[in-house]
Design a protein around this motif. Structure first.
Motif, PDB file in Angstrom:
ATOM      1  N   UNK A  93      93.701 -24.021  42.855  1.00 29.57           N
ATOM      2  CA  UNK A  93      92.310 -23.617  43.043  1.00 29.57           C
ATOM      3  C   UNK A  93      91.366 -24.671  42.458  1.00 29.57           C
ATOM      4  N   UNK A  94      90.038 -24.513  42.655  1.00 26.61           N
ATOM      5  CA  UNK A  94      89.085 -25.523  42.170  1.00 26.61           C
ATOM      6  C   UNK A  94      89.128 -25.741  40.662  1.00 26.61           C
ATOM      7  N   UNK A  95      89.639 -24.786  39.904  1.00 27.70           N
ATOM      8  CA  UNK A  95      89.762 -24.931  38.451  1.00 27.70           C
ATOM      9  C   UNK A  95      91.102 -25.556  38.044  1.00 27.70           C
ATOM     10  N   UNK A  96      91.853 -26.069  39.029  1.00 24.31           N
ATOM     11  CA  UNK A  96      93.146 -26.722  38.807  1.00 24.31           C
ATOM     12  C   UNK A  96      94.232 -25.758  38.341  1.00 24.31           C
ATOM     13  N   UNK A  97      94.029 -24.460  38.549  1.00 22.69           N
ATOM     14  CA  UNK A  97      95.106 -23.500  38.320  1.00 22.69           C
ATOM     15  C   UNK A  97      96.066 -23.570  39.505  1.00 22.69           C
ATOM     16  N   UNK A  98      97.355 -23.587  39.238  1.00 22.85           N
ATOM     17  CA  UNK A  98      98.344 -23.717  40.303  1.00 22.85           C
ATOM     18  C   UNK A  98      99.260 -22.502  40.346  1.00 22.85           C
ATOM     19  N   UNK A  99      99.632 -22.148  41.563  1.00 25.00           N
ATOM     20  CA  UNK A  99     100.605 -21.080  41.784  1.00 25.00           C
ATOM     21  C   UNK A  99     101.566 -21.553  42.873  1.00 25.00           C
ATOM     22  N   UNK A 100     102.823 -21.175  42.726  1.00 30.70           N
ATOM     23  CA  UNK A 100     103.785 -21.540  43.757  1.00 30.70           C
ATOM     24  C   UNK A 100     104.899 -20.501  43.819  1.00 30.70           C
ATOM     25  N   UNK A 101     105.531 -20.501  44.981  1.00 25.02           N
ATOM     26  CA  UNK A 101     106.689 -19.643  45.206  1.00 25.02           C
ATOM     27  C   UNK A 101     107.699 -20.462  46.004  1.00 25.02           C
ATOM     28  N   UNK A 102     108.935 -20.468  45.525  1.00 25.86           N
ATOM     29  CA  UNK A 102     109.988 -21.263  46.151  1.00 25.86           C
ATOM     30  C   UNK A 102     111.229 -20.403  46.322  1.00 25.86           C
ATOM     31  N   UNK A 103     111.767 -20.395  47.549  1.00 29.05           N
ATOM     32  CA  UNK A 103     112.991 -19.657  47.841  1.00 29.05           C
ATOM     33  C   UNK A 103     113.989 -20.592  48.514  1.00 29.05           C
ATOM     34  N   UNK A 104     115.217 -20.580  48.008  1.00 30.49           N
ATOM     35  CA  UNK A 104     116.349 -21.199  48.683  1.00 30.49           C
ATOM     36  C   UNK A 104     117.248 -20.070  49.163  1.00 30.49           C
ATOM     37  N   UNK A 105     117.526 -20.058  50.465  1.00 26.79           N
ATOM     38  CA  UNK A 105     118.231 -18.936  51.071  1.00 26.79           C
ATOM     39  C   UNK A 105     119.446 -19.432  51.834  1.00 26.79           C
ATOM     40  N   UNK A 106     120.568 -18.800  51.586  1.00 28.89           N
ATOM     41  CA  UNK A 106     121.820 -19.129  52.259  1.00 28.89           C
ATOM     42  C   UNK A 106     121.909 -18.370  53.580  1.00 28.89           C
ATOM     43  N   UNK A 107     122.934 -18.661  54.407  1.00 30.97           N
ATOM     44  CA  UNK A 107     123.124 -17.904  55.635  1.00 30.97           C
ATOM     45  C   UNK A 107     123.233 -16.409  55.363  1.00 30.97           C
ATOM     46  N   UNK A 108     122.922 -15.616  56.372  1.00 31.28           N
ATOM     47  CA  UNK A 108     122.916 -14.143  56.287  1.00 31.28           C
ATOM     48  C   UNK A 108     121.823 -13.630  55.371  1.00 31.28           C
ATOM     49  N   UNK A 109     120.851 -14.497  55.044  1.00 32.81           N
ATOM     50  CA  UNK A 109     119.699 -14.055  54.274  1.00 32.81           C
ATOM     51  C   UNK A 109     119.943 -13.868  52.797  1.00 32.81           C
ATOM     52  N   UNK A 110     121.009 -14.444  52.267  1.00 37.71           N
ATOM     53  CA  UNK A 110     121.299 -14.307  50.837  1.00 37.71           C
ATOM     54  C   UNK A 110     120.389 -15.251  50.057  1.00 37.71           C
ATOM     55  N   UNK A 111     119.530 -14.683  49.197  1.00 40.73           N
ATOM     56  CA  UNK A 111     118.617 -15.489  48.395  1.00 40.73           C
ATOM     57  C   UNK A 111     119.350 -15.985  47.156  1.00 40.73           C
ATOM     58  N   UNK A 112     119.516 -17.314  47.051  1.00 42.54           N
ATOM     59  CA  UNK A 112     120.275 -17.864  45.927  1.00 42.54           C
ATOM     60  C   UNK A 112     119.377 -18.390  44.822  1.00 42.54           C
ATOM     61  N   UNK A 113     118.086 -18.578  45.121  1.00 41.89           N
ATOM     62  CA  UNK A 113     117.147 -19.013  44.104  1.00 41.89           C
ATOM     63  C   UNK A 113     115.759 -18.547  44.502  1.00 41.89           C
ATOM     64  N   UNK A 114     115.083 -17.888  43.576  1.00 44.50           N
ATOM     65  CA  UNK A 114     113.710 -17.437  43.815  1.00 44.50           C
ATOM     66  C   UNK A 114     112.861 -17.845  42.616  1.00 44.50           C
ATOM     67  N   UNK A 115     111.783 -18.572  42.884  1.00 43.12           N
ATOM     68  CA  UNK A 115     110.897 -19.059  41.833  1.00 43.12           C
ATOM     69  C   UNK A 115     109.477 -18.575  42.071  1.00 43.12           C
ATOM     70  N   UNK A 116     108.837 -18.133  40.994  1.00 47.12           N
ATOM     71  CA  UNK A 116     107.402 -17.875  41.027  1.00 47.12           C
ATOM     72  C   UNK A 116     106.785 -18.535  39.803  1.00 47.12           C
TER      73      UNK A 116
END
Length: 209
Positions: free
Chosen positions: A76-99
């Protein structure tokens, strides 16, 4: 203790998938991609909210793993950062979730949550994967993260072709390939990121700005 990501897709299947996408996604002409360096740097520096969908592979002599990639980032304009990262294997298995909210990072692996203000170290300690996340938020846009980062440019399009960086006291190299026009922005969709014997390959199927 490192958590093995046993559900990640074998890298050989990723390479087949990459070659298939290369046939199905013709690149724009060099003329449509040409942009002056200073103009592009100013344009993409203002790009503070983005999302990428694609695939990522980690290739080393003793480890070859890959997964689907879903990464959202916002500043944002105040340099606050937010992120979300997902690494997903076949069949929709979430192996890493970051917030992340600024430097407060919550990483979920195998149903367990872990907290740290050093994201790169946290990912490595839990998964054994080396991922320069903080620098990549700039490198993916073809921008230097550190003042001493060095960029080389294509002679025809003037777009970034290679970046070298001494990030966290390690020498990194980023090669940019297959640019596409995305809402008027010239963004790479194929990356080869190397550090010592590690090669990280990223294929972006879709940029959302």
């Amino acid at each position: 203790m490192t958590i093995r990501l046993q559900h990640l897709l074998p890298v050989s299947l990723l390479l087949l998938w990459l070659s298939g996408c290369a046939v199905q996604q013709p690149a724009p002409s060099d003329i449509s991609l040409t942009q002056e360096i200073s103009e592009r740097n100013q344009q993409v520096s203002a790009l503070n909210k983005w999302k990428i969908l694609g695939r990522i592979a980690f290739i080393q002599a003793d480890k070859r793993e890959s997964a689907s990639l879903n990464w959202q980032y916002e500043q944002d304009p105040q340099d606050n950062t937010r992120q979300r990262l997902d690494l997903t294997a076949p069949l929709g298995i979430n192996v890493l979730h970051l917030e992340s909210d600024n430097n407060r990072h919550v990483l979920e692996v195998d149903g367990e949550e872990y907290h740290s203000d050093d994201l790169d170290a946290l990912i490595y300690s839990l998964t054994g994967l080396t991922l320069p996340t903080q620098a990549l938020t700039h490198w993916l846009k073809g921008l230097a993260y550190l003042p001493q980062d060095r960029l080389s440019y294509n002679e025809v399009t003037h777009l970034p072709s290679r970046l070298t960086s001494l990030y966290n006291n390690r020498l990194w190299s980023v090669e940019y390939q297959n640019y596409q026009l995305v809402d008027g922005h010239r963004l790479a969709t194929r990356f080869s990121i190397t550090q010592a014997d590690l090669n990280i390959k990223i294929l972006v199927k879709k940029w959302t700005l």
